[in-house]
Design a protein around this motif. Structure first.
Motif, mmCIF file in Angstrom:
data_model
loop_
_atom_site.group_PDB
_atom_site.id
_atom_site.type_symbol
_atom_site.label_atom_id
_atom_site.label_comp_id
_atom_site.label_asym_id
_atom_site.label_seq_id
_atom_site.Cartn_x
_atom_site.Cartn_y
_atom_site.Cartn_z
ATOM 1 N N PRO A 1 4.832 0.446 6.796
ATOM 2 C CA PRO A 1 3.830 1.188 5.852
ATOM 3 C C PRO A 1 4.497 2.278 5.074
ATOM 4 C CG PRO A 1 3.161 2.165 8.210
ATOM 5 C CD PRO A 1 4.351 0.862 8.329
ATOM 6 N N ASP A 2 5.592 2.948 5.445
ATOM 7 C CA ASP A 2 6.230 3.685 4.517
ATOM 8 C C ASP A 2 7.086 3.185 3.462
ATOM 9 O OD1 ASP A 2 5.134 6.074 6.221
ATOM 10 O OD2 ASP A 2 6.819 5.860 7.578
ATOM 11 N N VAL A 3 7.526 2.146 3.675
ATOM 12 C CA VAL A 3 8.451 1.509 2.935
ATOM 13 C C VAL A 3 7.903 0.323 2.111
ATOM 14 C CG1 VAL A 3 10.824 0.093 2.713
ATOM 15 C CG2 VAL A 3 10.317 1.698 4.653
ATOM 16 N N ALA A 4 6.708 -0.241 2.765
ATOM 17 C CA ALA A 4 6.027 -1.372 1.846
ATOM 18 C C ALA A 4 5.690 -0.948 0.443
ATOM 19 C CB ALA A 4 4.993 -1.780 2.593
ATOM 20 N N PRO A 5 5.185 0.201 0.257
ATOM 21 C CA PRO A 5 4.820 0.309 -1.342
ATOM 22 C C PRO A 5 5.826 0.648 -2.078
ATOM 23 C CG PRO A 5 3.587 1.977 0.453
ATOM 24 C CD PRO A 5 4.569 1.115 0.958
ATOM 25 N N TRP A 6 6.935 0.853 -1.640
ATOM 26 C CA TRP A 6 8.358 0.825 -2.585
ATOM 27 C C TRP A 6 8.673 -0.746 -2.954
ATOM 28 C CZ3 TRP A 6 8.712 5.080 -5.332
ATOM 29 C CH2 TRP A 6 7.889 6.181 -4.675
ATOM 30 N N VAL A 7 8.534 -1.175 -1.821
ATOM 31 C CA VAL A 7 9.038 -2.727 -1.979
ATOM 32 C C VAL A 7 8.195 -3.350 -3.126
ATOM 33 C CG1 VAL A 7 9.453 -4.704 -0.786
ATOM 34 C CG2 VAL A 7 10.132 -2.992 0.690
ATOM 35 N N GLN A 8 6.931 -3.312 -2.918
ATOM 36 C CA GLN A 8 6.253 -3.713 -3.910
ATOM 37 C C GLN A 8 6.332 -3.151 -5.457
ATOM 38 O OE1 GLN A 8 2.392 -2.833 -1.810
ATOM 39 N NE2 GLN A 8 2.832 -4.251 -0.179
ATOM 40 N N LYS A 9 6.641 -2.113 -5.433
ATOM 41 C CA LYS A 9 6.987 -1.161 -6.520
ATOM 42 C C LYS A 9 8.234 -1.959 -7.174
ATOM 43 C CE LYS A 9 8.079 2.905 -8.827
ATOM 44 N NZ LYS A 9 7.047 3.359 -9.677
ATOM 45 N N TYR A 10 9.009 -2.201 -6.517
ATOM 46 C CA TYR A 10 10.507 -2.911 -7.253
ATOM 47 C C TYR A 10 10.400 -4.261 -7.605
ATOM 48 C CZ TYR A 10 12.175 1.908 -6.060
ATOM 49 O OH TYR A 10 12.299 3.192 -6.131
ATOM 50 N N GLN A 11 9.411 -4.849 -6.728
ATOM 51 C CA GLN A 11 9.248 -6.263 -7.018
ATOM 52 C C GLN A 11 8.389 -6.509 -8.243
ATOM 53 O OE1 GLN A 11 7.302 -7.738 -3.443
ATOM 54 N NE2 GLN A 11 9.283 -8.218 -2.366
ATOM 55 N N ARG A 12 7.665 -5.746 -8.358
ATOM 56 C CA ARG A 12 6.676 -5.693 -9.848
ATOM 57 C C ARG A 12 7.567 -5.391 -10.934
ATOM 58 N NH1 ARG A 12 2.651 -3.183 -6.779
ATOM 59 N NH2 ARG A 12 3.285 -1.198 -7.532
ATOM 60 N N SER A 13 8.357 -4.435 -10.702
ATOM 61 C CA SER A 13 9.150 -4.060 -11.744
ATOM 62 C C SER A 13 10.358 -5.108 -12.070
ATOM 63 C CB SER A 13 9.975 -2.708 -11.162
ATOM 64 O OG SER A 13 10.972 -2.304 -12.381
ATOM 65 N N ARG A 14 10.876 -5.688 -11.102
ATOM 66 C CA ARG A 14 11.770 -6.797 -11.631
ATOM 67 C C ARG A 14 11.029 -8.158 -12.068
ATOM 68 N NH1 ARG A 14 13.568 -5.950 -6.097
ATOM 69 N NH2 ARG A 14 12.768 -7.921 -5.247
ATOM 70 N N GLU A 15 9.750 -8.162 -12.172
ATOM 71 C CA GLU A 15 9.218 -9.138 -12.965
ATOM 72 C C GLU A 15 8.864 -8.698 -14.461
ATOM 73 O OE1 GLU A 15 5.580 -9.358 -10.792
ATOM 74 O OE2 GLU A 15 6.504 -10.808 -9.147
ATOM 75 N N THR A 16 9.176 -7.544 -14.722
ATOM 76 C CA THR A 16 9.048 -6.935 -16.353
ATOM 77 C C THR A 16 10.423 -7.379 -17.098
ATOM 78 O OG1 THR A 16 9.881 -4.637 -15.892
ATOM 79 C CG2 THR A 16 7.453 -5.385 -15.312
ATOM 80 N N VAL A 17 9.979 -7.234 -18.214
ATOM 81 C CA VAL A 17 11.306 -7.427 -19.396
ATOM 82 C C VAL A 17 12.296 -6.289 -19.024
ATOM 83 C CG1 VAL A 17 12.093 -7.326 -21.562
ATOM 84 C CG2 VAL A 17 9.953 -8.519 -20.962
ATOM 85 N N SER A 18 12.028 -5.106 -18.842
ATOM 86 C CA SER A 18 12.935 -4.131 -18.939
ATOM 87 C C SER A 18 13.597 -3.810 -17.228
ATOM 88 C CB SER A 18 12.668 -2.686 -19.277
ATOM 89 O OG SER A 18 11.251 -2.092 -18.633
ATOM 90 N N GLN A 19 12.516 -3.953 -16.377
ATOM 91 C CA GLN A 19 13.067 -3.567 -14.864
ATOM 92 C C GLN A 19 13.032 -2.104 -14.838
ATOM 93 O OE1 GLN A 19 15.053 -6.670 -12.527
ATOM 94 N NE2 GLN A 19 16.101 -7.273 -14.655
#
Length: 345
Positions: free
Chosen positions: A287-305
């Motif tokens: 639960p402590d790490v999951a929000p960050w994992v999801q944040k970076y997964q979403r970021s990698r899907e963007t143009v600029s990351q």
């Protein structure tokens, strides 16, 4: 579904070089002879041109007099700028060598990243020992269970070192520096490859996208940390987990021991063993790490990351200097002394 940082190695293409200058160590003061910008290369074996001398005649005089007049701070600044230029040019050449080596061996990128991480995470805060000191090059350390599969990456580093040392004017490069800069080159190669994929495989458009929207400029602080010293012995055993077998708690504990939290653990997932997707799936159960994992997964899907790339660069910069005293004069060399009485102006 998240986009993996290392999902398509075969598409890696050349990466652009960059360089940065360090800040002069001497304060500015008013002196009669000074130069704010040096446009001559006093170390050029081909000699000097009159036009070049005229562009910065004050600095030329300063370099000739510095041995007898150390109190001239303005002249010291000129000498300091020359050292900065030497280091900047050397670092640019190093990156070119590493870029070429990595381009020819894209499948080795995960091992390069893990090697840089494992060399750094031997740092122990209590004893102020270990860290990114190149000790992983020793056979007794590279053969440890946590470093299994990293020999090919070390071989690449050793071959690159031979080439770099052959053109270095300021002495051999340390393994400690080279391992961390190989990780930087590997990260850049992966971001560039991602940009090219987003442009349908068009290399030219991918380069434009990466340079326009990427975070290439964020590497400035990392590049200034250039001058690590190699360890003379292997670091103690038991300081680095076997990442593919470690629990999330073990990973969190190790990162916490060097001053990192769940955020840094999540952003470094590509460094934690050979399979980033498997690592992120495991980290997402916490639960402590999951929000960050999801944040970076979403970021990698963007143009600029941007969120992912900036946090990764920031974390890698801190990781690469754990416990290390940087020698900011490393790789510099004496410039050719100039006899101004023989100059034909």
């Amino acid at each position: 579904m998240g986009v993996s940082f290392l999902s398509t190695f075969p598409s890696l293409l050349p990466i652009a070089r960059d360089s940065s200058l360090t800040t002069p160590r001497y304060p500015s003061r008013a002196v009669s002879i000074s130069c704010n910008k040096i446009e001559i290369d006093v170390s050029d074996e081909g000699g000097l041109h009159r036009r070049e001398v005229l562009k910065c005649f004050g600095a030329t005089i300063g370099l000739e007099l510095i041995g007898s007049s150390p109190s001239l701070v303005g002249i010291a600044n000129a000498a300091d700028l020359i050292q900065q230029r030497q280091r900047s040019e050397f670092l640019s050449n190093i990156k070119g060598t590493l870029n070429t080596a990595i381009k020819g061996n894209p499948d080795i990128i995960p091992s390069i990243l893990t090697m840089a991480l494992n060399d750094a995470l031997t740092y122990d805060k209590a004893t102020k020992s270990g860290g990114p000191n190149g000790s992983i090059r020793f056979s007794s350390e590279i053969s440890r269970p946590e470093n299994k599969g990293l020999s090919a990456a070390l071989n690449l580093i050793e071959e690159a070192k031979k080439e770099i040392d052959s053109y270095s004017k300021g002495g051999p490069i340390s393994f400690a520096d080279l391992i961390q800069y190989a990780a930087e080159s590997a990260v850049k190669a992966t971001f560039l490859a991602s940009a090219i994929r987003k442009c349908g495989g068009n290399e030219e458009k991918g380069n434009i996208l990466y340079n326009a929207y990427g975070s290439n400029g964020q590497w400035g602080l990392f590049d200034r940390q250039f001058g690590r010293t190699d360890a003379e012995d292997p670091d103690p055993e038991g300081r680095v987990p076997i990442w593919e077998k470690a629990s999330v708690k073990e990973m969190k504990d190790k990162f916490s021991a060097v001053g990192f939290g769940p955020r840094q653990l999540a952003v470094m997932s590509a460094f934690l063993g050979p399979d980033q997707n498997a690592t992120e799936a495991l980290l997402a159960t916490d639960p402590d790490v999951a929000p960050w994992v999801q944040k970076y997964q979403r970021s990698r899907e963007t143009v600029s990351q941007t969120d992912y790339e900036v946090d990764l660069i920031t974390t890698l910069t801190k990781l690469s200097t754990l416990g290390q005293k940087i020698n900011y004069e490393a790789y510099t060399y004496p410039v050719k002394r100039i006899d101004i009485t023989k100059l034909k102006l």
